[in-house]
Design an enzyme around this catalytic site. Structure first.
Site, mmCIF file in Angstrom:
data_model
loop_
_atom_site.group_PDB
_atom_site.id
_atom_site.type_symbol
_atom_site.label_atom_id
_atom_site.label_comp_id
_atom_site.label_asym_id
_atom_site.label_seq_id
_atom_site.Cartn_x
_atom_site.Cartn_y
_atom_site.Cartn_z
ATOM 1 N N CYS A 94 -16.094 -16.303 13.789
ATOM 2 C CA CYS A 94 -17.094 -16.508 14.836
ATOM 3 C C CYS A 94 -17.031 -15.635 16.091
ATOM 4 C CB CYS A 94 -17.027 -17.964 15.285
ATOM 5 S SG CYS A 94 -17.441 -19.159 14.031
ATOM 6 N N HIS A 152 -19.479 -19.661 22.694
ATOM 7 C CA HIS A 152 -18.176 -19.366 22.066
ATOM 8 C C HIS A 152 -17.544 -18.064 22.571
ATOM 9 C CE1 HIS A 152 -15.614 -19.766 18.154
ATOM 10 N NE2 HIS A 152 -15.025 -20.292 19.220
HETATM 11 CA CA CA Z 1 -19.068 -18.544 12.199
#
Ligand code: CA
Length: 469
Positions: A94, A152
């Site tokens: 990610c 994130h």
């Molecule tokens: Ca991901």
């Protein structure tokens, strides 16, 4: 221009009685009219919409051959644009992919090689402030900048999207989130939504809400062009959805696959709403849309399908970072085309800068390529001579050069694959093609010289996954 001149003449701001000044103004107005209809968007630059899915497998959408999950809106987007069959992200998981995407640079250059922990007090765990983002650059060029969805890239307020170039933000700041208020989750997965720094309760199903928020941004029909980074957390775990979505995938027998499918159907619905808004506001033809997943599909927990690729999320085999990848811009790009040369998420930055007539500073060196002339076939050469990957500070690494792919793991002999014949990476030919293997290994060493040690650790220590089956 024309409207400005009309306003100027009508308002007569300088109590302009001079017939000479009026004459000059009218001449300018006539000249502006002769140029053609007034362009609403400055310089006719396209809007830029970057849609990122989270943990979506290579074969989990219709335009990639998926049979058990229906994704008509994404398939329609593919039909209106270019499908990149060798579309890569710069990391097999990610946050590092997002760091590379937003900076246009290999994230290893500035130590963003792990997922940041959710630490609101940490000044370290996030996208380093030394880095310029695509939003910084496009805003300077006159673009409105918005971000909706999963961030994130750091929990401390200094890493907030509004501090990284985005005029507007709505979404979940952590690495994931529950899909409905009250569902099971912990830590950052159950924090409130964030709207420009202010907490806000969820309103219904999160994927639907992200689509609605994106549509609202688009509907504002700003006079200047816009950049919108729309980062869904779907279909990342937890595999939670609504009864309505579940009903639409009840033909799938495997329970994990069925739950995943419901998330993907919801994702496709939300993207459909966004595309519909582009069309209804007359912006579809001149909006450059990218769509891809932030990494390959996880195949054990979520039952993603990366067929015909080997392995999945976390791995540097193709299943880890080769993803569904679309580029659409009806006004400029061919429709229904398949493009097979390797492209990478880093290219989004360079493409946006080029089409937006933006400029980067001399201290920020993006490493992607403007894809537009390649996708239109103005340039026949491949956009990249080589692509590189590295995880865990060098525990695993890989190089792609044309048909060749070298996959390395610290302390082991690298494996070489001929992807033109062996897309599934089943037959290691390093021994038979030692010159190629040595050339790619040398190229990796050169590339790696400009990388730094990761500046923060992942919540879970990085494990070597290059040999994951
Ligand atoms: Ca991901």
């Amino acid at each position: 221009m024309r409207q400005l001149l009309l306003d100027f003449i009508e308002s007569d701001p300088f109590d302009m009685h001079s017939s000479l000044l009026r004459f000059v103004g009218k001449c300018l107005l006539i000249a502006a009219c002769l140029v053609g209809p007034e362009k609403v968007q400055a310089g006719d630059r396209p809007n830029i919409l970057v849609i990122v899915a989270d943990d979506l497998g290579y074969a989990d959408v219709g335009f990639q051959g998926c049979k058990d999950i229906s994704t008509p809106h994404l398939d329609s987007l593919a039909a209106d644009g270019v499908k990149c069959t060798n579309g890569f992200v710069s990391h097999p998981f990610c946050s590092p992919t997002r760091a590379g995407l937003l900076t246009g640079r290999y994230q290893h250059r500035f130590g963003h090689e792990n997922n940041p922990k959710w630490l609101p007090d940490s000044l370290v765990d996030g996208l380093p402030l030394s880095q310029t983002t695509i939003a910084d650059v496009m805003r300077t060029a006159g673009y409105e900048t918005g971000c909706v969805g999963k961030w994130h890239l750091g929990a401390h307020p200094q890493f907030h999207p509004n501090r990284r170039g985005f005029d507007h933000y709505f979404g979940a700041l952590g690495g994931g989130h529950v899909y409905l208020e009250g569902l099971k989750g912990s830590g950052e997965y159950v924090i409130p939504m964030d709207r420009n720094g202010t907490p806000e309760p969820m309103q219904g199903y999160i994927t639907t809400q992200f689509g609605q928020e994106a549509s609202k941004f688009i509907e504002k029909k700003r006079e200047q062009p816009w950049l919108l980074y729309l980062a869904f957390n779907a279909p990342h775990t937890p595999l939670q959805s609504t009864p309505e979505l579940q009903k639409r995938v009840e033909h799938i027998a495997n329970v994990e696959r069925r739950n995943l499918a419901a998330l993907i159907v919801g994702l496709d619905d939300a993207i459909g709403n966004v595309i519909s808004k582009l069309k209804s506001t007359g912006q579809y033809d001149n909006t450059l849309v990218f769509f891809f997943s932030d990494n390959g599909g996880p195949i054990t927990v979520s039952r993603c399908d990366n067929t015909p690729l080997r392995a999945g999320k976390g791995s540097l085999y193709e299943g880890g970072m080769r993803v569904p990848f679309l580029v659409s811009w009806p006004k400029k790009l061919p429709r229904g085309k398949t493009y097979e040369e390797p492209v990478i998420s880093l290219d989004v930055f360079s493409t946006a800068v080029a089409v937006g007539n933006a400029k980067t500073s001399s201290t920020h060196q993006p490493e992607g390529t403007n894809l537009i002339p390649h996708l239109t076939a103005e340039i026949a050469d491949a956009p990249h001579q080589r692509l590189f990957w590295r995880t865990g500070g060098g525990i695993s690494w890989a190089v792609r050069e044309g048909r060749w792919k070298l996959v390395g793991k610290k302390g082991e002999k690298p494996e070489l694959y001929d992807l033109a014949k062996d897309i599934g990476e089943t037959n290691d030919i390093a021994a038979n093609q030692s010159e190629v293997a040595e050339r790619l290994q040398a190229a990796y060493s050169v590339w790696d010289q400009d990388n730094v040690t990761p500046v923060f650790e992942s919540p879970r220590a990085a494990k070597p996954k290059a040999n994951t089956k």
